[in-house]
Design an enzyme around this catalytic site. Structure first.
Site, PDB file in Angstrom:
ATOM      1  N   GLY A   9      32.667 -32.616  65.289  1.00 56.31           N
ATOM      2  CA  GLY A   9      32.133 -33.049  63.998  1.00 56.31           C
ATOM      3  C   GLY A   9      32.938 -32.447  62.875  1.00 56.31           C
ATOM      4  O   GLY A   9      33.703 -31.511  63.082  1.00 56.31           O
ATOM      5  N   GLU A  10      32.791 -33.041  61.693  1.00 57.53           N
ATOM      6  CA  GLU A  10      33.555 -32.535  60.546  1.00 57.53           C
ATOM      7  C   GLU A  10      32.629 -32.510  59.337  1.00 57.53           C
ATOM      8  O   GLU A  10      31.963 -33.502  59.036  1.00 57.53           O
ATOM      9  CB  GLU A  10      34.762 -33.442  60.272  1.00 57.53           C
ATOM     10  CG  GLU A  10      35.600 -32.985  59.082  1.00 57.53           C
ATOM     11  CD  GLU A  10      37.074 -33.304  59.271  1.00 57.53           C
ATOM     12  OE1 GLU A  10      37.409 -34.020  60.254  1.00 57.53           O
ATOM     13  OE2 GLU A  10      37.873 -32.826  58.469  1.00 57.53           O
ATOM     14  N   THR A  12      31.989 -30.727  55.139  1.00 58.41           N
ATOM     15  CA  THR A  12      32.769 -30.537  53.900  1.00 58.41           C
ATOM     16  C   THR A  12      33.702 -29.348  54.057  1.00 58.41           C
ATOM     17  O   THR A  12      34.833 -29.377  53.650  1.00 58.41           O
ATOM     18  CB  THR A  12      31.817 -30.235  52.712  1.00 58.41           C
ATOM     19  OG1 THR A  12      30.796 -29.383  53.194  1.00 58.41           O
ATOM     20  CG2 THR A  12      31.245 -31.512  52.153  1.00 58.41           C
ATOM     21  N   ALA A  14      34.072 -27.459  57.080  1.00 61.02           N
ATOM     22  CA  ALA A  14      34.455 -26.991  58.420  1.00 61.02           C
ATOM     23  C   ALA A  14      34.610 -28.153  59.379  1.00 61.02           C
ATOM     24  O   ALA A  14      34.035 -29.232  59.179  1.00 61.02           O
ATOM     25  CB  ALA A  14      33.386 -26.043  58.950  1.00 61.02           C
ATOM     26  N   ASP A 124      17.112 -23.327  54.710  1.00 62.15           N
ATOM     27  CA  ASP A 124      17.484 -24.707  55.053  1.00 62.15           C
ATOM     28  C   ASP A 124      16.951 -25.105  56.420  1.00 62.15           C
ATOM     29  O   ASP A 124      17.647 -25.705  57.231  1.00 62.15           O
ATOM     30  CB  ASP A 124      19.010 -24.899  55.016  1.00 62.15           C
ATOM     31  CG  ASP A 124      19.364 -26.394  54.922  1.00 62.15           C
ATOM     32  OD1 ASP A 124      20.527 -26.745  55.191  1.00 62.15           O
ATOM     33  OD2 ASP A 124      18.457 -27.201  54.616  1.00 62.15           O
TER      34      ASP A 124
END
Lengths: 298, 47, 313
Positions: A9-10, A12, A14, A124
């Protein structure tokens, strides 16, 4: 000692790879932090992840296996956790029982308790930050918004917690909130596990206030002293709190003690809201069914 | 830690700094809890 | 606390700390000498006078000189933080980052002046007191690139451990507990004065090695002992001590009490004598701090400078 075999996954700041720790053969996830992205040096989210995960060691908190620099990138090596609670909730082909729900909420509260007794707010909590290990253990992850409990006169930003899981004091813009904001999020997650749909899905920040109070009643100074002193209090619609009967209809599968717990976690006034210890000691976890053993969970 | 080396006895503490904060509207509305502050300071003192 | 990175990675006995610094210094001195020899051998046209100058002035610094030099700059970190009006905890963390960095790196490899600002900048971030790099560079009259260049070096040398426990919160905790334990026997205004004095003294201890040898609460108790020995000993005696004759009785009673957990004071598993001895040791260390004069610092700086640039000689 670590391989990066597959891009998982990518984000913002990392890129996440799945890989293996060669010396032990253990599956790991490598979070490669792009250091060039942030004009102010190391990204704050990465810094918080490193800062707090280095101090927390608990079966219900994701383990930071290692941290290293390579080619000017910061690499966080985390334990490999292939699933999360959001996947489980959304996949209606997966049946789960009240005992399963009890198990997931128990593990979540244990992880939250460990953070809070170390005076760390997560800020979060939401289903896709509650990851599931192959052995069924649930682990709190993504400490990119975490911070230490505030010093007495410190001012905190209220722009934290993903909207649907955001506590009312944050919706009102509070600056001196406490770990109670995390408990609220767990309450919303508990509701979502029972309903299998989001409980308070606001379209935007203003709508979130409306959705929250329509479902749970608008707080007044009587039950939440000084709530009317918040600048945006006067613009909100006044709704009555739901009766017990209404709550029973909403959560038909819930026992009285389950309703007791979810009500305690979602008390409007943060000062009265239950803390992690009170939640863990609630009758809900002492009555049948016993929580499903992690290895037997879906 | 079952046996903490302190007991949190809030009304025994005369802490004008915290007491003043407790009276401020924005602190009351935010859910500010003096006992959380005391617990943290005492934990750090006896850890 | 034993789970904290501060205890696991940054607590040492005096022997461990000394051998760690010495090993680092020896390793780098060898490298510096090697480099000097290399330069000399490459410049076979050097006059005897020039050779003498190099051998006399381009001399690697000793471990003792390094430590004093680092502490000299740690004081600059502190005054920089004060000039930037940074909160107490941020300043304490900046000093901690700075001093830990030079447990891993030698001043002969990286001059402390380069790490000074990077430590403060990283501490601001880590303590949620974020200042953007442009604003920070402007306030400190420096270049953003220089600060950012060393930020990762500091982070890596810290082994990515950022959470610090400083003695300030324990001071607040003891301020509360003393009121409870010595109930009614302490004057509050006086306690307020003690608090202020101890807070100042704690700030001084951050520049010394006590932070590596004692836990934050022990440092706090040592500062309290310096400020008011009678009050502190009285508090510890009432809190942790118990007269010998009672000792037996409370032990048996303690056994009974274990069976019936009550809210009365639980027998502490802490030996008063051990604690008092430890705090006395810490107190002595706090009071016996040697500072480096500006002249001495200049001399050491010159050595560092010529070691880095022998051809200047």
């Amino acid at each position: 000692d670590y391989t990066k075999e597959k891009k998982a996954g990518e984000g913002t700041y990392a890129v996440v790879y799945l890989g293996t720790k060669k010396s032990t053969g253990r599956s790991i996830a490598v979070k490669e932090i792009k250091t060039s992205q942030f004009k102010d040096g190391l990204d704050m989210s990465a810094l918080r992840e490193v800062k707090f995960l280095q101090e927390l060691k608990h079966v219900n908190v994701i383990e930071l296996v290692d941290v290293f620099m390579a080619n000017d990138n910061l690499n966080l090596v985390l334990e490999f956790l292939p699933a999360d609670l959001e996947i489980i909730i959304k996949d209606t082909s997966i049946m789960f029982s009240p005992a399963d729900i009890k198990s997931w909420i128990l593990m979540t509260l244990r992880g939250v308790h460990h953070c809070h007794r170390n005076f760390i707010l997560h800020r979060d909590l939401k289903p896709n930050n509650l990851l599931l290990a192959p052995d069924g253990q649930l682990k709190i992850a993504d400490f990119g918004l975490a911070r230490l409990m505030a010093s007495p006169q410190e001012i905190l930003t209220s722009n934290v917690v993903t909207r649907w899981y955001r506590a009312p004091e944050l919706l009102f813009g509070a600056k001196h909130y406490t770990s109670a904001v995390d408990i609220w999020s767990v309450g919303v997650i508990f509701a979502e596990l029972m309903l299998r749909i989001p409980y308070l899905p606001g379209k935007d920040d203003v709508d979130q206030i409306n959705v929250t109070f329509r479902a749970l009643g608008t707080p007044t100074d009587a039950d939440w002293p000084e709530v009317s002193s918040f600048s945006n209090y006067n613009k909100i619609q006044i709704y009555p709190p739901p009766s017990r009967e209404e709550l029973r209809r909403r959560f038909i599968a819930a026992t009285e003690n389950a309703l007791e717990l979810i009500s305690g976690m979602m008390i409007m006034n943060p000062k009265k809201r239950w803390d992690a210890v009170k939640c863990l000691q609630s009758q809900y976890f002492q009555e049948l069914p016993e929580p499903t053993l992690p290895q037997d969970l879906p | 830690d079952l046996h903490k080396r302190y007991e949190l006895v809030e009304n025994e503490y005369n802490d004008s700094f915290i007491r003043d904060l407790q009276k401020k509207k924005e602190y009351i509305a935010s859910g500010f809890r003096a006992d959380f502050i005391y617990d943290r300071m005492l934990t750090e003192a006896f850890m | 606390y034993r789970h904290s990175s501060q205890y696991r990675l940054w607590s040492f006995t005096k022997e461990q700390l000394e051998s760690r610094r010495r090993a680092l210094n020896v390793k780098v001195v060898d490298k510096v000498n090697e480099k000097l020899q290399d330069i000399i051998s490459k410049h076979n046209d050097l006059s005897q006078e020039e050779l003498n100058a190099i051998n006399e002035k381009a001399v690697p610094v000793t471990m003792e000189e390094e430590l004093k030099f680092v502490n000299f700059f740690a004081k600059k970190v502190q005054s920089f933080c004060h000039s930037l009006n940074l909160p107490t905890e941020v300043c304490a963390t900046a000093i901690s980052f700075f001093r830990r960095f030079f447990l891993v790196n030698s001043t002969m490899e990286i001059h402390p002046k380069h790490i000074l600002l990077a430590s403060i900048f990283l501490a601001c971030k880590s303590e949620n007191y974020f200042i953007g790099i442009e604003a920070f560079a402007k306030k400190t009259k420096s270049q953003p690139t220089t600060i950012l260049k060393y930020e990762f070096d500091v982070l890596e040398s810290l082994q990515f451990t950022l959470l610090n426990h400083h003695p300030y919160r324990p001071l607040h905790g003891f301020f509360l507990d003393i009121q409870y334990i010595l109930h009614g026997k302490v004057d509050l205004n006086y306690m307020g004065q003690i608090y202020t004095n101890c807070k100042r003294r704690i700030t001084e201890t951050l520049l010394t090695d006590v932070v590596y040898h004692y836990t934050p609460p022990q440092i706090t108790l040592a500062c309290l002992l310096i400020d008011d020995e009678a009050l502190t000993l009285k508090y510890l005696e009432v809190k942790f001590g118990s007269p010998p004759e009672e000792q037996k009785e409370s032990e048996t009673e303690g056994m009974k009490r274990e069976e019936t957990p009550s809210d009365t004071k639980l027998p502490s598993n802490l030996k008063l004598q051990t604690l008092t001895a430890l705090i006395r040791e810490c107190q002595a260390m706090i009071l016996n701090v040697e500072t480096l004069s500006k002249e001495e610092a200049t001399k050491i700086d010159a050595k560092l400078h010529y070691c880095q640039n022998p051809m200047l000689l």
